[in-house]
Design an enzyme around this catalytic site. Structure first.
Site, PDB file in Angstrom:
ATOM      1  N   ALA A  12      18.726 -22.714 -59.614  1.00  0.00           N
ATOM      2  CA  ALA A  12      17.943 -23.672 -60.486  1.00  0.00           C
ATOM      3  C   ALA A  12      17.110 -22.755 -61.347  1.00  0.00           C
ATOM      4  CB  ALA A  12      16.936 -24.693 -59.911  1.00  0.00           C
ATOM      5  N   GLY A  67      11.038 -14.805 -44.078  1.00  0.00           N
ATOM      6  CA  GLY A  67      12.025 -15.848 -43.489  1.00  0.00           C
ATOM      7  C   GLY A  67      12.898 -16.318 -44.201  1.00  0.00           C
ATOM      8  N   GLY A  70       8.662 -23.251 -34.510  1.00  0.00           N
ATOM      9  CA  GLY A  70       7.231 -23.444 -35.136  1.00  0.00           C
ATOM     10  C   GLY A  70       6.204 -22.538 -34.241  1.00  0.00           C
ATOM     11  N   ARG A  71       6.010 -21.450 -34.737  1.00  0.00           N
ATOM     12  CA  ARG A  71       5.225 -20.452 -33.862  1.00  0.00           C
ATOM     13  C   ARG A  71       3.671 -21.113 -34.313  1.00  0.00           C
ATOM     14  NH1 ARG A  71       8.337 -15.699 -33.992  1.00  0.00           N
ATOM     15  NH2 ARG A  71       8.287 -15.723 -36.466  1.00  0.00           N
ATOM     16  N   ASP A 129       9.048 -24.171 -41.748  1.00  0.00           N
ATOM     17  CA  ASP A 129       7.803 -24.417 -41.060  1.00  0.00           C
ATOM     18  C   ASP A 129       7.014 -25.550 -41.699  1.00  0.00           C
ATOM     19  OD1 ASP A 129       8.592 -23.182 -38.688  1.00  0.00           O
ATOM     20  OD2 ASP A 129       7.679 -21.294 -39.671  1.00  0.00           O
ATOM     21  N   GLN A 185      18.472 -23.590 -36.330  1.00  0.00           N
ATOM     22  CA  GLN A 185      17.593 -24.471 -37.051  1.00  0.00           C
ATOM     23  C   GLN A 185      17.444 -23.642 -38.399  1.00  0.00           C
ATOM     24  OE1 GLN A 185      13.960 -25.774 -34.618  1.00  0.00           O
ATOM     25  NE2 GLN A 185      15.098 -24.078 -33.654  1.00  0.00           N
ATOM     26  N   ASP A 220       4.461 -25.167 -43.424  1.00  0.00           N
ATOM     27  CA  ASP A 220       2.975 -24.819 -43.227  1.00  0.00           C
ATOM     28  C   ASP A 220       2.253 -24.175 -44.351  1.00  0.00           C
ATOM     29  OD1 ASP A 220       4.563 -22.702 -42.901  1.00  0.00           O
ATOM     30  OD2 ASP A 220       3.447 -22.075 -40.906  1.00  0.00           O
ATOM     31  N   ARG A 222      18.759 -36.540 -16.393  1.00  0.00           N
ATOM     32  CA  ARG A 222      18.271 -35.565 -16.327  1.00  0.00           C
ATOM     33  C   ARG A 222      16.955 -35.328 -17.197  1.00  0.00           C
ATOM     34  NH1 ARG A 222      23.333 -31.483 -16.115  1.00  0.00           N
ATOM     35  NH2 ARG A 222      23.163 -31.074 -13.990  1.00  0.00           N
ATOM     36  N   GLU A 245       7.679 -23.687 -30.340  1.00  0.00           N
ATOM     37  CA  GLU A 245       7.649 -22.543 -29.629  1.00  0.00           C
ATOM     38  C   GLU A 245       6.192 -22.068 -29.526  1.00  0.00           C
ATOM     39  OE1 GLU A 245       9.330 -20.483 -33.702  1.00  0.00           O
ATOM     40  OE2 GLU A 245       9.553 -19.347 -31.869  1.00  0.00           O
ATOM     41  N   ARG A 288      12.257  -8.144 -45.063  1.00  0.00           N
ATOM     42  CA  ARG A 288      10.973  -7.834 -44.861  1.00  0.00           C
ATOM     43  C   ARG A 288      10.701  -6.301 -45.104  1.00  0.00           C
ATOM     44  NH1 ARG A 288      11.099 -11.809 -40.550  1.00  0.00           N
ATOM     45  NH2 ARG A 288       9.679 -13.580 -41.450  1.00  0.00           N
ATOM     46  N   ASP A 293       4.264 -17.558 -47.031  1.00  0.00           N
ATOM     47  CA  ASP A 293       2.809 -17.009 -47.384  1.00  0.00           C
ATOM     48  C   ASP A 293       2.789 -15.593 -47.402  1.00  0.00           C
ATOM     49  OD1 ASP A 293       3.078 -17.080 -44.422  1.00  0.00           O
ATOM     50  OD2 ASP A 293       1.015 -16.880 -44.507  1.00  0.00           O
ATOM     51  N   THR A 338      10.235 -22.325 -46.615  1.00  0.00           N
ATOM     52  CA  THR A 338      10.169 -21.892 -45.173  1.00  0.00           C
ATOM     53  C   THR A 338      10.235 -23.230 -44.382  1.00  0.00           C
ATOM     54  OG1 THR A 338       8.269 -21.767 -43.548  1.00  0.00           O
ATOM     55  CG2 THR A 338       7.325 -21.978 -45.708  1.00  0.00           C
TER      56      THR A 338
HETATM   57  P1  ADP Z   1       7.277 -14.862 -45.192  1.00  0.00           P
HETATM   58  O1  ADP Z   1       7.121 -14.558 -46.715  1.00  0.00           O
HETATM   59  O2  ADP Z   1       8.331 -15.353 -44.582  1.00  0.00           O
HETATM   60  O3  ADP Z   1       5.827 -15.430 -44.824  1.00  0.00           O
HETATM   61  P2  ADP Z   1       6.409 -12.024 -44.267  1.00  0.00           P
HETATM   62  O4  ADP Z   1       5.036 -12.444 -43.884  1.00  0.00           O
HETATM   63  O5  ADP Z   1       7.193 -11.287 -43.468  1.00  0.00           O
HETATM   64  O6  ADP Z   1       7.354 -13.476 -44.696  1.00  0.00           O
HETATM   65  O7  ADP Z   1       6.293 -11.422 -45.946  1.00  0.00           O
HETATM   66  C1  ADP Z   1       7.318 -11.078 -46.400  1.00  0.00           C
HETATM   67  C2  ADP Z   1       7.046  -9.553 -47.315  1.00  0.00           C
HETATM   68  O8  ADP Z   1       6.332  -9.702 -48.151  1.00  0.00           O
HETATM   69  C3  ADP Z   1       6.732  -8.631 -46.240  1.00  0.00           C
HETATM   70  O9  ADP Z   1       7.706  -7.907 -45.687  1.00  0.00           O
HETATM   71  C4  ADP Z   1       6.129  -7.533 -47.307  1.00  0.00           C
HETATM   72  O10 ADP Z   1       6.750  -6.663 -47.981  1.00  0.00           O
HETATM   73  C5  ADP Z   1       5.472  -8.539 -48.206  1.00  0.00           C
HETATM   74  N1  ADP Z   1       4.125  -8.735 -47.895  1.00  0.00           N
HETATM   75  C6  ADP Z   1       3.378  -9.449 -47.035  1.00  0.00           C
HETATM   76  N2  ADP Z   1       2.341  -9.480 -47.125  1.00  0.00           N
HETATM   77  C7  ADP Z   1       1.879  -8.531 -47.930  1.00  0.00           C
HETATM   78  C8  ADP Z   1       0.519  -7.805 -48.462  1.00  0.00           C
HETATM   79  N3  ADP Z   1      -0.569  -8.070 -47.970  1.00  0.00           N
HETATM   80  N4  ADP Z   1       0.817  -6.814 -49.400  1.00  0.00           N
HETATM   81  C9  ADP Z   1       1.865  -6.513 -49.929  1.00  0.00           C
HETATM   82  N5  ADP Z   1       3.092  -7.068 -49.385  1.00  0.00           N
HETATM   83  C10 ADP Z   1       2.942  -7.935 -48.495  1.00  0.00           C
END
Ligand code: ADP
Length: 329
Positions: free
Chosen positions: A28, A17, A177-178, A134, A261, A136, A169, A229, A78, A109, A132
């Protein structure tokens, strides 16, 4: 930490995201690396660019004039392929070919889980930076993008209050924020919302209804409800439905703030946090401290092992909920 060969070429990518401030972090990382005489590479579109060899060498100029820009100049994505060992093997071959022997990943994460897998399979030290909106992620008080997102929400909600006030109103405003209610909590308090509904707390809809009924009696007709959300009761639509059922006379409107946002010029705080984290990411790689996420806690840099830098519902204290209740009466 361990004795490892020196990091000489670092690749930086944004992944998952998007969040405002990612550019400040990239800048940086690149400039700190160049300062130390390292060769720096930008990897486009997250792990997809690593797999497809979409990698560009970065100079100081490559990151000029980006600290104030939202989004990410490296783009983000992704990547399904990166979940597969074959995809990660391809990515490694591309890094090896260019002699890249260190990675900085700005993401959430999910991106850290990918980095952890990659670092376990191949000899490429990785550093994660929490990007992120969020807020979180465990192991840091700040995430890059949160402050901008919450300020965007505040600005929008202030504007909505003007029109709500003109028409007497009730507005139900849905913010992002899921899984985490931080944007809702902070923006709700800062705009004087009457109710703030967040995933971390069970929503007491009966309390919301009775409080609105009581306010109606007092002719306090302007009410703002800020709902995350991912609230357990549902988003703005569900909250509106039940209010209309129970208080048919209420003049309600819904506003879903959505993707605004995520965009916009990062706030000063996000630029500072991103710059500080980006600087420490490179310093940390050089010192041989890797496979960690760089965070800030109590104004000190913290290094959390990637496996522990997971999505975390930080507890929202009772103090805040009490403040909301008292100040909105
Ligand atoms: P965010 O980093 O915002 O939490 P995502 O959960 O979509 O976003 O993760 C981003 C990318 O990281 C995924 O599209 C994938 O390529 C990689 N990724 C996430 N989890 C794994 C995993 N368990 N093993 C390998 N690659 C992963």
């Amino acid at each position: 930490m361990s004795e490892q060969k020196k990091v000489t070429r670092i690749g930086v990518l944004s992944s998952g995201g998007d969040a405002p401030g990612m550019n400040a972090a990239i800048r940086a990382v690149v400039r700190t690396g160049l300062y130390h005489g390292l060769e720096m590479f930008g990897i486009m579109r997250g792990y997809s660019g690593m797999i497809e060899d979409d990698i560009v060498e970065m100079e100081s100029r490559s990151v000029a004039n980006i600290i104030q820009r939202g989004g990410t100049v490296l783009k983000t994505a992704r990547s399904k392929e990166f979940f597969q060992p074959e995809g990660r093997k391809k990515a490694y071959a591309n890094l090896k070919k260019r002699g890249i022997n260190g990675l900085v990943i700005v993401g959430g994460d999910g991106s850290f889980r990918g980095a952890l897998k990659f670092s376990q399979e191949f000899d490429i030290p990785c550093i994660g930076l929490p990007g992120t909106i969020d807020k979180d992620i465990a192991g840091t008080d700040f995430t890059i993008g949160f402050d901008t997102a919450v300020n965007t929400a505040v600005e929008a909600i202030d504007k909505i209050r003007d029109t709500a006030d003109a028409h007497d109103r009730l507005f139900i405003i849905e913010v992002m924020g899921r899984d985490a209610g931080y944007i809702a909590l902070h923006s709700g308090i800062a705009t004087g919302a009457e109710h703030i509904l967040i995933p971390e707390r069970k929503t007491d809809i009966e309390y919301v209804i009775s409080s609105l009924q009581e306010k109606e009696k007092r002719k306090k007709l302007v009410n703002m409800i800020v709902v995350a959300e991912g609230d357990d009761f549902g988003g703005a639509e569900e909250v509106n439905k039940i209010i209309k059922e129970r208080i048919p006379a209420a003049d309600t409107r819904i506003c879903i703030l959505g993707h605004i946002q995520r965009g916009g010029s990062p706030t000063c705080l996000d630029r500072l946090v991103a710059s500080r984290m980006g600087y420490h990411a490179v310093e940390s790689l050089m010192k041989g401290r890797y496979n960690v996420m760089v965070g800030v806690m109590n104004n000190k840099m913290c290094y959390t092992p990637l496996e522990k830098a997971v999505k975390a519902k930080q507890t929202i204290s009772d103090e805040w909920m009490r403040i909301v209740k008292i100040l909105s009466s």
